[in-house]
Scaffold this motif. Sequence first.
Motif, mmCIF file in Angstrom:
data_model
loop_
_atom_site.group_PDB
_atom_site.id
_atom_site.type_symbol
_atom_site.label_atom_id
_atom_site.label_comp_id
_atom_site.label_asym_id
_atom_site.label_seq_id
_atom_site.Cartn_x
_atom_site.Cartn_y
_atom_site.Cartn_z
ATOM 1 N N GLU A 179 2.482 1.666 -3.327
ATOM 2 C CA GLU A 179 1.476 2.131 -4.269
ATOM 3 C C GLU A 179 1.218 3.625 -4.116
ATOM 4 O OE1 GLU A 179 -2.848 0.433 -5.171
ATOM 5 O OE2 GLU A 179 -1.405 -1.077 -4.502
ATOM 6 N N SER A 180 1.048 4.056 -2.878
ATOM 7 C CA SER A 180 0.754 5.468 -2.634
ATOM 8 C C SER A 180 1.936 6.331 -3.056
ATOM 9 C CB SER A 180 0.427 5.709 -1.164
ATOM 10 O OG SER A 180 1.572 5.503 -0.364
ATOM 11 N N SER A 198 6.672 4.552 6.239
ATOM 12 C CA SER A 198 5.969 5.710 5.680
ATOM 13 C C SER A 198 6.738 7.010 5.855
ATOM 14 C CB SER A 198 4.591 5.847 6.334
ATOM 15 O OG SER A 198 4.721 5.820 7.740
ATOM 16 N N ASN A 235 1.800 6.618 -6.669
ATOM 17 C CA ASN A 235 0.749 7.560 -7.052
ATOM 18 C C ASN A 235 1.226 9.005 -6.940
ATOM 19 O OD1 ASN A 235 -1.012 5.577 -7.685
ATOM 20 N ND2 ASN A 235 -2.079 5.603 -5.705
ATOM 21 N N GLU A 236 1.985 9.266 -5.863
ATOM 22 C CA GLU A 236 2.508 10.626 -5.701
ATOM 23 C C GLU A 236 3.459 10.980 -6.832
ATOM 24 O OE1 GLU A 236 4.072 11.653 -1.835
ATOM 25 O OE2 GLU A 236 2.430 10.554 -0.897
ATOM 26 N N LYS A 290 0.831 -1.205 0.000
ATOM 27 C CA LYS A 290 0.000 0.000 0.000
ATOM 28 C C LYS A 290 0.865 1.254 0.000
ATOM 29 C CE LYS A 290 -3.726 -2.408 2.291
ATOM 30 N NZ LYS A 290 -4.109 -2.930 3.618
#
Lengths: 106, 106
Positions: A88-89, B23, A92-93, A85
């Motif tokens: 993926e994010s 993150s 996307n950025e 995830k």
Amino acid sequence: MRRDVFQAIADPTRRAIILLIASQAMTPNAIAEHFNTTRQAVSKHLRILAECQLVTQEQTGREIYYQLNGDKMKEIDKWLDQFRKIWESRFNELDKILLTLKNDKK
Amino acid sequence: MRRDVFQAIADPTRRAIILLIASQAMTPNAIAEHFNTTRQAVSKHLRILAECQLVTQEQTGREIYYQLNGDKMKEIDKWLDQFRKIWESRFNELDKILLTLKNDKK
DNA sequence: TATATTTGCAACCGAACGGTTTCGAAAACT
DNA sequence: AGTTTTCGAAACCGTTCGGTTGCAAATATA
């Protein structure tokens, strides 16, 4: 004992065993023939793999067939999902940036 | 040293560190605040994670930011791929049987 | 029944692991 | 310049790991 899947796959010999029995159930002796160690060492690895339920046993007479438990392998996959995830994010950025650059060109 | 990715993720503290910095990049001190161990113990874990290139370092002044290396995480994913094919083929075989049963019903 | 085969289990050994404590180097602050 | 903060490296300690050797139990074979 508190063995978990991640500790089980940490050892290269155990990963090789997993790969070996993935497509076909095998007995300890048959498995040991593929390695340069004693049968007892392989038996120890199998015990560890069984403790964390990565393999299942099925006894027929005096032979015990060890088989890979796919469901337990999916636990590793599930752990990796957390990071997919994030990847993926991040993608996307990056994607947004690339789109912005594209729009700027026009 | 012979450190590989699978040995690195075997330790639960290291997996927690990986999840923590996934993150957002963090300094050793900031990471250590999340655990009940000393900063030095965390530093040791970071060294192991860095040795197998699961994390990358970026120094700014006297602070070192540790960041997760997603590409290296994909190595685990790649290893799992071997088994996905087996799962898939097994499913296909099961699928064939089910289809046969269906056809027999007709 | 006697013998061979297959397997797991316990004891032992050297190496590696995870942790703490201590120390030194480098950057930031007063 | 002196002090504080951030960090890695080294030394040490108890535990675990991976391996071998030896042995006992259960099944197959003669």
